[in-house]
Design a protein around this motif. Sequence first.
Motif, PDB file in Angstrom:
ATOM      1  N   THR A 175      35.847 -12.801 -16.563  1.00 17.59           N
ATOM      2  CA  THR A 175      34.929 -12.096 -17.453  1.00 17.59           C
ATOM      3  C   THR A 175      35.331 -10.626 -17.566  1.00 17.59           C
ATOM      4  O   THR A 175      36.192 -10.133 -16.831  1.00 17.59           O
ATOM      5  CB  THR A 175      33.485 -12.181 -16.931  1.00 17.59           C
ATOM      6  OG1 THR A 175      33.369 -11.345 -15.769  1.00 17.59           O
ATOM      7  CG2 THR A 175      33.114 -13.617 -16.563  1.00 17.59           C
ATOM      8  N   SER A 176      34.673  -9.925 -18.456  1.00 16.25           N
ATOM      9  CA  SER A 176      34.928  -8.483 -18.622  1.00 16.25           C
ATOM     10  C   SER A 176      34.105  -7.653 -17.648  1.00 16.25           C
ATOM     11  O   SER A 176      34.239  -6.428 -17.582  1.00 16.25           O
ATOM     12  CB  SER A 176      34.592  -8.064 -20.061  1.00 16.25           C
ATOM     13  OG  SER A 176      33.238  -8.350 -20.357  1.00 16.25           O
ATOM     14  N   ASP A 204      21.908 -17.361 -13.926  1.00 21.84           N
ATOM     15  CA  ASP A 204      20.527 -17.453 -14.393  1.00 21.84           C
ATOM     16  C   ASP A 204      20.012 -18.880 -14.231  1.00 21.84           C
ATOM     17  O   ASP A 204      18.905 -19.193 -14.665  1.00 21.84           O
ATOM     18  CB  ASP A 204      20.405 -17.004 -15.852  1.00 21.84           C
ATOM     19  CG  ASP A 204      21.206 -17.891 -16.805  1.00 21.84           C
ATOM     20  OD1 ASP A 204      21.915 -18.812 -16.329  1.00 21.84           O
ATOM     21  OD2 ASP A 204      21.134 -17.664 -18.030  1.00 21.84           O
ATOM     22  N   ASP A 205      20.836 -19.734 -13.613  1.00 19.93           N
ATOM     23  CA  ASP A 205      20.503 -21.145 -13.371  1.00 19.93           C
ATOM     24  C   ASP A 205      20.290 -21.927 -14.667  1.00 19.93           C
ATOM     25  O   ASP A 205      19.729 -23.028 -14.643  1.00 19.93           O
ATOM     26  CB  ASP A 205      19.249 -21.286 -12.481  1.00 19.93           C
ATOM     27  CG  ASP A 205      19.559 -21.022 -11.002  1.00 19.93           C
ATOM     28  OD1 ASP A 205      20.691 -21.330 -10.583  1.00 19.93           O
ATOM     29  OD2 ASP A 205      18.674 -20.511 -10.301  1.00 19.93           O
ATOM     30  N   LYS A 206      20.730 -21.356 -15.779  1.00 21.02           N
ATOM     31  CA  LYS A 206      20.571 -22.044 -17.064  1.00 21.02           C
ATOM     32  C   LYS A 206      21.858 -22.079 -17.876  1.00 21.02           C
ATOM     33  O   LYS A 206      22.275 -23.134 -18.355  1.00 21.02           O
ATOM     34  CB  LYS A 206      19.475 -21.368 -17.896  1.00 21.02           C
ATOM     35  CG  LYS A 206      18.078 -21.485 -17.318  1.00 21.02           C
ATOM     36  CD  LYS A 206      17.078 -20.781 -18.218  1.00 21.02           C
ATOM     37  CE  LYS A 206      15.661 -20.884 -17.649  1.00 21.02           C
ATOM     38  NZ  LYS A 206      14.669 -20.178 -18.521  1.00 21.02           N
ATOM     39  N   ASN A 207      22.475 -20.911 -18.028  1.00 24.83           N
ATOM     40  CA  ASN A 207      23.601 -20.817 -18.963  1.00 24.83           C
ATOM     41  C   ASN A 207      24.917 -20.363 -18.351  1.00 24.83           C
ATOM     42  O   ASN A 207      25.975 -20.662 -18.883  1.00 24.83           O
ATOM     43  CB  ASN A 207      23.231 -19.858 -20.105  1.00 24.83           C
ATOM     44  CG  ASN A 207      21.998 -20.287 -20.848  1.00 24.83           C
ATOM     45  OD1 ASN A 207      21.959 -21.384 -21.388  1.00 24.83           O
ATOM     46  ND2 ASN A 207      20.976 -19.435 -20.865  1.00 24.83           N
ATOM     47  N   PHE A 208      24.858 -19.613 -17.259  1.00 27.80           N
ATOM     48  CA  PHE A 208      26.110 -19.106 -16.702  1.00 27.80           C
ATOM     49  C   PHE A 208      26.107 -19.146 -15.186  1.00 27.80           C
ATOM     50  O   PHE A 208      25.067 -19.108 -14.533  1.00 27.80           O
ATOM     51  CB  PHE A 208      26.386 -17.680 -17.195  1.00 27.80           C
ATOM     52  CG  PHE A 208      25.473 -16.631 -16.630  1.00 27.80           C
ATOM     53  CD1 PHE A 208      25.780 -15.980 -15.426  1.00 27.80           C
ATOM     54  CD2 PHE A 208      24.299 -16.274 -17.277  1.00 27.80           C
ATOM     55  CE1 PHE A 208      24.947 -15.009 -14.893  1.00 27.80           C
ATOM     56  CE2 PHE A 208      23.460 -15.305 -16.750  1.00 27.80           C
ATOM     57  CZ  PHE A 208      23.783 -14.672 -15.558  1.00 27.80           C
ATOM     58  N   PHE A 209      27.321 -19.208 -14.640  1.00 31.06           N
ATOM     59  CA  PHE A 209      27.537 -19.253 -13.195  1.00 31.06           C
ATOM     60  C   PHE A 209      28.798 -18.434 -12.924  1.00 31.06           C
ATOM     61  O   PHE A 209      29.896 -18.851 -13.260  1.00 31.06           O
ATOM     62  CB  PHE A 209      27.698 -20.717 -12.758  1.00 31.06           C
ATOM     63  CG  PHE A 209      28.130 -20.927 -11.333  1.00 31.06           C
ATOM     64  CD1 PHE A 209      27.986 -19.951 -10.348  1.00 31.06           C
ATOM     65  CD2 PHE A 209      28.679 -22.157 -10.948  1.00 31.06           C
ATOM     66  CE1 PHE A 209      28.389 -20.161  -9.045  1.00 31.06           C
ATOM     67  CE2 PHE A 209      29.086 -22.384  -9.636  1.00 31.06           C
ATOM     68  CZ  PHE A 209      28.942 -21.388  -8.694  1.00 31.06           C
ATOM     69  N   HIS A 210      28.601 -17.235 -12.368  1.00 32.42           N
ATOM     70  CA  HIS A 210      29.712 -16.331 -12.080  1.00 32.42           C
ATOM     71  C   HIS A 210      29.869 -16.146 -10.572  1.00 32.42           C
ATOM     72  O   HIS A 210      28.889 -16.181  -9.831  1.00 32.42           O
ATOM     73  CB  HIS A 210      29.475 -14.957 -12.721  1.00 32.42           C
ATOM     74  CG  HIS A 210      29.434 -14.987 -14.211  1.00 32.42           C
ATOM     75  ND1 HIS A 210      28.974 -13.923 -14.965  1.00 32.42           N
ATOM     76  CD2 HIS A 210      29.793 -15.939 -15.103  1.00 32.42           C
ATOM     77  CE1 HIS A 210      29.048 -14.213 -16.239  1.00 32.42           C
ATOM     78  NE2 HIS A 210      29.535 -15.444 -16.346  1.00 32.42           N
ATOM     79  N   LYS A 214      37.818  -9.949  -6.114  1.00 29.31           N
ATOM     80  CA  LYS A 214      38.106  -8.588  -5.659  1.00 29.31           C
ATOM     81  C   LYS A 214      37.862  -7.572  -6.760  1.00 29.31           C
ATOM     82  O   LYS A 214      37.392  -6.454  -6.489  1.00 29.31           O
ATOM     83  CB  LYS A 214      39.562  -8.504  -5.190  1.00 29.31           C
ATOM     84  CG  LYS A 214      39.980  -7.126  -4.722  1.00 29.31           C
ATOM     85  CD  LYS A 214      41.439  -7.126  -4.291  1.00 29.31           C
ATOM     86  CE  LYS A 214      41.881  -5.749  -3.837  1.00 29.31           C
ATOM     87  NZ  LYS A 214      43.308  -5.741  -3.415  1.00 29.31           N
ATOM     88  N   ASP A 215      38.165  -7.952  -8.027  1.00 33.80           N
ATOM     89  CA  ASP A 215      38.072  -6.960  -9.103  1.00 33.80           C
ATOM     90  C   ASP A 215      37.114  -7.323 -10.236  1.00 33.80           C
ATOM     91  O   ASP A 215      36.438  -6.460 -10.773  1.00 33.80           O
ATOM     92  CB  ASP A 215      39.469  -6.678  -9.687  1.00 33.80           C
ATOM     93  CG  ASP A 215      40.233  -7.944 -10.016  1.00 33.80           C
ATOM     94  OD1 ASP A 215      39.640  -9.042 -10.010  1.00 33.80           O
ATOM     95  OD2 ASP A 215      41.452  -7.848 -10.270  1.00 33.80           O
ATOM     96  N   CYS A 216      37.040  -8.609 -10.603  1.00 32.16           N
ATOM     97  CA  CYS A 216      36.194  -9.022 -11.730  1.00 32.16           C
ATOM     98  C   CYS A 216      35.375 -10.256 -11.370  1.00 32.16           C
ATOM     99  O   CYS A 216      35.717 -10.998 -10.452  1.00 32.16           O
ATOM    100  CB  CYS A 216      37.055  -9.348 -12.957  1.00 32.16           C
ATOM    101  SG  CYS A 216      37.957  -7.946 -13.619  1.00 32.16           S
ATOM    102  N   LYS A 217      34.318 -10.467 -12.142  1.00 33.18           N
ATOM    103  CA  LYS A 217      33.552 -11.691 -11.983  1.00 33.18           C
ATOM    104  C   LYS A 217      34.269 -12.828 -12.723  1.00 33.18           C
ATOM    105  O   LYS A 217      34.857 -12.616 -13.786  1.00 33.18           O
ATOM    106  CB  LYS A 217      32.138 -11.516 -12.526  1.00 33.18           C
ATOM    107  CG  LYS A 217      31.273 -10.583 -11.684  1.00 33.18           C
ATOM    108  CD  LYS A 217      29.846 -10.536 -12.186  1.00 33.18           C
ATOM    109  CE  LYS A 217      28.993  -9.625 -11.300  1.00 33.18           C
ATOM    110  NZ  LYS A 217      27.589  -9.575 -11.772  1.00 33.18           N
ATOM    111  N   ILE A 218      34.201 -14.011 -12.133  1.00 31.19           N
ATOM    112  CA  ILE A 218      34.837 -15.191 -12.705  1.00 31.19           C
ATOM    113  C   ILE A 218      33.759 -16.151 -13.161  1.00 31.19           C
ATOM    114  O   ILE A 218      32.830 -16.476 -12.414  1.00 31.19           O
ATOM    115  CB  ILE A 218      35.754 -15.871 -11.666  1.00 31.19           C
ATOM    116  CG1 ILE A 218      36.935 -14.957 -11.348  1.00 31.19           C
ATOM    117  CG2 ILE A 218      36.227 -17.237 -12.155  1.00 31.19           C
ATOM    118  CD1 ILE A 218      37.833 -15.476 -10.247  1.00 31.19           C
TER     119      ILE A 218
END
Length: 316
Positions: free
Chosen positions: A259-260, A273-279, A283-287
Amino acid sequence: MAMRVVFMGTPDFAVSSLDTLYHSEHEVVGVVTTPDKPAGRGLQLQFSEVKKYALQKGIPLLQPVKLRDPEFLEALKQWRADIFVVVAFRMLPSEVYALPPHGTFNVHASLLPQYRGAAPIHRAIMNGETQTGITTFFLNKEMDCGDIILQRKTDIFPDETTGELYDRLKVMGAAAALETLLLVEKGGFVPLPQMCRADTEIKLAPKIHKEDTVIDWNLPAKDIINKIRGLSPYPGALTVLKKKDGAAIVLKIFKAAITSERTKGNSGEIDTDDKNFFHISSKDCKISILNLQFEGKKRIDTTSFLQGNRISIYTI
């Protein structure tokens, strides 16, 4: 002039080459594959993909337990082959590979001398390589170190998984096997010796073990994505999710994207949010996790997964 060929291989990757040679001007006089193995809940004996093909086409078949067995070696001699072709099989002793007058060549899914070993496709993607290919080479006593006959290169696409590259390389490998037979038949080519010394810049491709599949969330996001791609669809990159009560479950991840959003807290933190995304933070960015599988469940896309599961109750 058609050559008499003995083909040695085991998995689906090898079947493409066997099929190409079977339908060529050359004569596949016999096939060698691994012994049947018990698998599944009933431990029923499972045939290799190469055996299934050989039975379907009525090609004589050998399944030796020991490659130096005198009865096996005598049976090989009776086929009077001009050459042996090996694709995804076991390491052969000299008693086998030196039998035919034109020798034995192997079809390997890397640009040798790089990525010698059992898992060249997995390791190339896991290491973030942008190019790979097929190499055919004559067998000798060292693993994947014989003189090179030909090489064919291909790019590795940015989001390509091992499964996708596997499907492309098995087709390339089949074409290379047939082209190599033609070169050996006509002669006049000069095999290229490999630089396989330990002091050279060689990247190896050892078999994938369970510890190789565990994701280290302290690594940069790009390295984690490469690992996920390289282990998809099999055996799958994994991480362990824990509940507050101490219960743990294995999560396999088959597809993800960087992600950005930069990591602000600790590596391995879950954001959902348990609905639409799971990040998950690296070390540097969220996946962003896009395709996954809970232990004992079916593989599924994340949106569908979140309809019946709360990820927010877990930590890594």
